[in-house]
Scaffold this motif. Structure first.
Motif, short mmCIF file in Angstrom:
data_model
loop_
_atom_site.label_atom_id
_atom_site.label_comp_id
_atom_site.label_asym_id
_atom_site.label_seq_id
_atom_site.Cartn_x
_atom_site.Cartn_y
_atom_site.Cartn_z
N VAL A 1 -1.42 6.40 -12.62
CA VAL A 1 -0.62 5.18 -12.50
C VAL A 1 -1.34 4.25 -11.54
O VAL A 1 -2.15 4.67 -10.72
N THR A 2 -1.03 2.96 -11.66
CA THR A 2 -1.57 1.99 -10.72
C THR A 2 -0.41 1.25 -10.05
O THR A 2 0.63 1.00 -10.68
N LEU A 3 -0.63 0.92 -8.78
CA LEU A 3 0.36 0.19 -7.99
C LEU A 3 -0.33 -0.91 -7.20
O LEU A 3 -1.40 -0.69 -6.64
N GLN A 4 0.31 -2.06 -7.11
CA GLN A 4 -0.16 -3.15 -6.26
C GLN A 4 0.21 -2.81 -4.82
O GLN A 4 1.29 -2.29 -4.56
N LEU A 5 -0.68 -3.07 -3.88
CA LEU A 5 -0.43 -2.70 -2.49
C LEU A 5 0.18 -3.81 -1.64
O LEU A 5 0.64 -3.56 -0.54
N ALA A 6 0.19 -5.02 -2.13
CA ALA A 6 0.80 -6.14 -1.40
C ALA A 6 1.97 -6.67 -2.22
O ALA A 6 1.94 -6.63 -3.45
N ASP A 7 3.00 -7.14 -1.53
CA ASP A 7 4.17 -7.68 -2.23
C ASP A 7 3.79 -8.91 -3.04
O ASP A 7 4.24 -9.10 -4.15
N ASP A 8 2.91 -9.75 -2.48
CA ASP A 8 2.42 -10.93 -3.17
C ASP A 8 1.05 -10.60 -3.73
O ASP A 8 0.11 -10.39 -2.97
N PRO A 9 0.90 -10.49 -5.08
CA PRO A 9 -0.38 -10.11 -5.65
C PRO A 9 -1.54 -10.94 -5.13
O PRO A 9 -2.66 -10.46 -5.07
N GLY A 10 -1.32 -12.18 -4.71
CA GLY A 10 -2.38 -13.00 -4.16
C GLY A 10 -2.90 -12.45 -2.84
O GLY A 10 -4.04 -12.67 -2.46
N ASP A 11 -2.06 -11.70 -2.11
CA ASP A 11 -2.47 -11.11 -0.85
C ASP A 11 -3.31 -9.86 -1.02
O ASP A 11 -3.99 -9.44 -0.12
N ALA A 12 -3.25 -9.23 -2.17
CA ALA A 12 -3.87 -7.92 -2.36
C ALA A 12 -5.38 -8.00 -2.44
O ALA A 12 -6.05 -7.04 -2.14
N THR A 13 -5.95 -9.12 -2.85
CA THR A 13 -7.39 -9.16 -3.06
C THR A 13 -8.14 -9.87 -1.95
O THR A 13 -9.35 -9.94 -1.98
#
Length: 157
Positions: free
Chosen positions: A140-152
């Motif tokens: 499975v994959t999960l985003q680590l930041a609430d705002d996807p723009g913050d994750a990268t």
């Protein structure tokens, strides 16, 4: 639990993945699996400045717990937990010795228990089961930041 060393080094992650793996002889070591996930994310935050929201931290531990619980419940022998972060996304993989595909039951709020895969699928960006020569691997994959723009962006919150 037997762990493989996680990637070494300091500084921003950039485009390179970072990972950790552990084999659990007793797949009932759910607390150990949750602890590995929490410690891995905490270390990645401290060493590499990756944003991991509090919500993501809890969700990752929940998903790890559900997948390792199922491995221990439905497959004899050990299981392996792999965690890999790349571009702000965490990939969680759990291998077990059973080749039986998991089944997700239809939603039933009156049913007691057996909601684990429903939960995992609801909170994950992707869910995949791959048969192996021995057993299967669920990823499975999960985003680590609430705002996807913050994750990268590789910066602290």
């Amino acid at each position: 639990m037997v762990t493989a060393a996680q990637n070494k080094g300091q500084g921003p992650l950039g485009d390179r993945p970072i990972a950790v793996s552990a084999r659990f002889q007793d797949a009932a070591d759910i607390a150990g699996a949750r602890s590995l996930a929490r410690d891995f994310l905490t270390t990645v935050q401290a060493r590499h400045g990756l944003s991991v929201s509090a919500q993501a931290m809890g969700t990752v531990q929940l998903v790890v717990s559900e997948l390792v619980t199922n491995a221990g419940k439905y497959a004899p022998g050990p299981c392996r937990l792999d965690l890999e972060i790349s571009n702000g996304v965490l990939q969680i993989s759990v291998w077990d010795s059973s080749s039986t595909q998991p089944t997700v039951q239809a939603a039933d709020p009156t049913r007691i228990g057996q909601h684990g895969l429903e939960i995992v699928m609801a909170v994950s960006q992707s869910f995949c089961v791959h048969r192996e020569p021995v057993g299967k691997q669920i990823t499975v994959t999960l985003q680590l930041a609430d705002d996807p723009g913050d994750a990268t962006d590789g910066q602290d919150m």
